[in-house]
Scaffold this motif. Sequence first.
Motif, PDB file in Angstrom:
ATOM      1  N   UNK A  99     142.838  49.391 -31.957  1.00 46.81           N
ATOM      2  CA  UNK A  99     141.513  49.928 -31.627  1.00 46.81           C
ATOM      3  C   UNK A  99     141.491  50.317 -30.152  1.00 46.81           C
ATOM      4  N   UNK A 100     141.418  51.612 -29.906  1.00 48.44           N
ATOM      5  CA  UNK A 100     141.456  52.159 -28.558  1.00 48.44           C
ATOM      6  C   UNK A 100     140.065  52.546 -28.081  1.00 48.44           C
ATOM      7  N   UNK A 101     139.700  52.124 -26.880  1.00 49.34           N
ATOM      8  CA  UNK A 101     138.498  52.609 -26.202  1.00 49.34           C
ATOM      9  C   UNK A 101     138.978  53.340 -24.955  1.00 49.34           C
ATOM     10  N   UNK A 102     138.564  54.589 -24.816  1.00 49.45           N
ATOM     11  CA  UNK A 102     139.033  55.411 -23.707  1.00 49.45           C
ATOM     12  C   UNK A 102     137.993  55.516 -22.606  1.00 49.45           C
ATOM     13  N   UNK A 103     138.462  55.637 -21.377  1.00 52.95           N
ATOM     14  CA  UNK A 103     137.600  55.895 -20.233  1.00 52.95           C
ATOM     15  C   UNK A 103     137.129  57.345 -20.318  1.00 52.95           C
ATOM     16  N   UNK A 104     135.820  57.560 -20.250  1.00 58.13           N
ATOM     17  CA  UNK A 104     135.260  58.908 -20.422  1.00 58.13           C
ATOM     18  C   UNK A 104     135.714  59.878 -19.344  1.00 58.13           C
ATOM     19  N   UNK A 105     135.933  59.389 -18.132  1.00 58.18           N
ATOM     20  CA  UNK A 105     136.309  60.277 -17.027  1.00 58.18           C
ATOM     21  C   UNK A 105     137.795  60.627 -17.035  1.00 58.18           C
ATOM     22  N   UNK A 106     138.659  59.621 -17.142  1.00 56.07           N
ATOM     23  CA  UNK A 106     140.104  59.853 -17.027  1.00 56.07           C
ATOM     24  C   UNK A 106     140.772  60.166 -18.361  1.00 56.07           C
ATOM     25  N   UNK A 107     140.158  59.733 -19.455  1.00 53.20           N
ATOM     26  CA  UNK A 107     140.790  59.890 -20.764  1.00 53.20           C
ATOM     27  C   UNK A 107     141.850  58.840 -21.035  1.00 53.20           C
ATOM     28  N   UNK A 108     142.027  57.895 -20.101  1.00 52.56           N
ATOM     29  CA  UNK A 108     143.011  56.822 -20.276  1.00 52.56           C
ATOM     30  C   UNK A 108     142.417  55.675 -21.081  1.00 52.56           C
ATOM     31  N   UNK A 109     143.293  54.803 -21.558  1.00 52.93           N
ATOM     32  CA  UNK A 109     142.868  53.658 -22.364  1.00 52.93           C
ATOM     33  C   UNK A 109     142.242  52.610 -21.445  1.00 52.93           C
TER      34      UNK A 109
END
Length: 116
Positions: A99-109
């Motif tokens: 289950x991945x949640x990504x940072x909205x700004x960077x697109x990183x996990x």
Amino acid sequence: MSLTTQSRTLPMAIVTYLERSASAKPASARATFTENAVVVDDGKTYTGEAAIAAWLAGSAAEFEYTTTQLRVEKDETATTVVNRVEGNFPGRSVDLNYRFELDADSGLIQALTISI
């Protein structure tokens, strides 16, 4: 792991993590996480760059395995990739939910929870 049509629709950080974590150099998957990311795996929590790098290196060294993507599920906050993992570990085969949640700004996990 081979890319399926489904995985090509995944965000780049997830595709890169899945490829690198199953590669000969799993520690390179660290670049897909934010600086203060959190990983929960096998009942343990790893927070930040150093802890995640150590987790990536340790989990790969423990067993030899192959991964097959079964399906992708998305909701408003996360993307879950279900993979069948087969190898030389107890039970020899397990379906794992990543289950991945990504940072909205960077697109990183920013968060990864791995569960059965």
